[in-house]
Design an enzyme around this catalytic site. Structure first.
Site: not given
Ligand code: F6R
Length: 246
Positions: A67, A136, A138, A143
């Site tokens: 992303d 959450n 995701h 989401e």
């Molecule tokens: C990042 C991504 C997100 C993260 C998730 C956890 O490329 O796709 O899904 O993996 O938000 O983020 P952290 O690792 O910062 O807790």
């Protein structure tokens, strides 16, 4: 889903790196699916060490990122382009032409999604996808409520995700409101998936995931529909699962 529990983040990151390196040793032209965020930083540190310490080469490896924020120039300190350059690509012998990250500055984000999905078809399938998990549930920026048949798409980030990511920006108002993300279907096309979860902040999400209930409200639960997922988790993130079981 294979669940591997480690004492701490360092041990979990080291194991994840071993799995990635095993993939590259098996096929030096592997396609890796990569994540950003705090979680994979330890994995990437280990992979960087592996170049010198274990002679691992990324010369023929391709990478496809999950992303990118919309509206942040590539050179912005918090763009995922910058994150990948600083945390991995600048330190390994990968050819930058073989690395793919959505263009968050495209004049038409929708067209960029189509182009990115075409890239994935051309370069992929992804041999090994690395994922983190949002508090959450995701995965990538899919989401709660995301269609399980989704391909790469534009998403409006929910408030909790913007709050989670505000730690990287001067204020929450600076956190982008939209992103381009690969979809759930795009992710599930990967041959193998490693999901890493670390820290107390992920304990609820890990507990929910391991309840095995598949629900659109918790996107990571769609990983139960894939036949080769390894969850690498540290004790903190696993804490609520253990408490329940005792
Ligand atoms: C990042 C991504 C997100 C993260 C998730 C956890 O490329 O796709 O899904 O993996 O938000 O983020 P952290 O690792 O910062 O807790």
């Amino acid at each position: 889903m294979k669940v591997l529990v480690f004492d701490n983040y360092e041990a979990a990151s080291e194991h994840a790196a071993q799995l990635v390196e095993a993939q590259i040793l098996e096929n030096n032209q592997s396609v890796l699916g990569l994540a950003t965020g705090s979680t994979p930083i330890g994995l990437y540190k280990n992979l960087i060490e592996g170049v010198k310490a274990r002679g691992i080469s990324y010369k023929n490896v391709s990478t496809i990122n999950l992303d990118e924020y919309i509206g942040l120039p590539r050179e912005h300190s918090e763009s995922y382009h910058t994150f990948m350059a600083e945390n991995l690509f600048n330190h390994i012998d990968i050819s930058i032409d073989n690395t793919y990250i959505p263009d968050g500055m495209s004049p038409s984000p929708e067209e960029e999604c189509v182009r990115y999905e075409e890239n994935m078809d051309r370069v992929g399938p992804i041999d090994l996808q690395i994922l983190g998990i949002g508090s959450n549930g995701h995965i990538a920026f899919n989401e709660p409520g995301t269609d399980p048949d989704s391909l790469t798409h534009v998403v409006e980030l929910v408030a909790s995700t913007r709050e989670d990511n505000a730690r990287f920006f001067p204020s929450i108002d600076d956190v982008p409101t939209h992103a381009i993300t690969t979809g759930i279907k795009s992710i599930l096309r990967s041959k193998k998936i490693i999901l890493i979860a670390s820290g107390k902040g992920k304990a609820e999400a890990v507990k929910q995931l391991l309840s095995k209930e598949i629900s659109q409200d918790f996107p990571a639960s769609y990983l139960w529909n894939h036949n080769d997922v390894t969850l690498i988790v540290d004790q903190d993130a696993y804490a609520l699962v253990q408490t329940e079981g005792q």
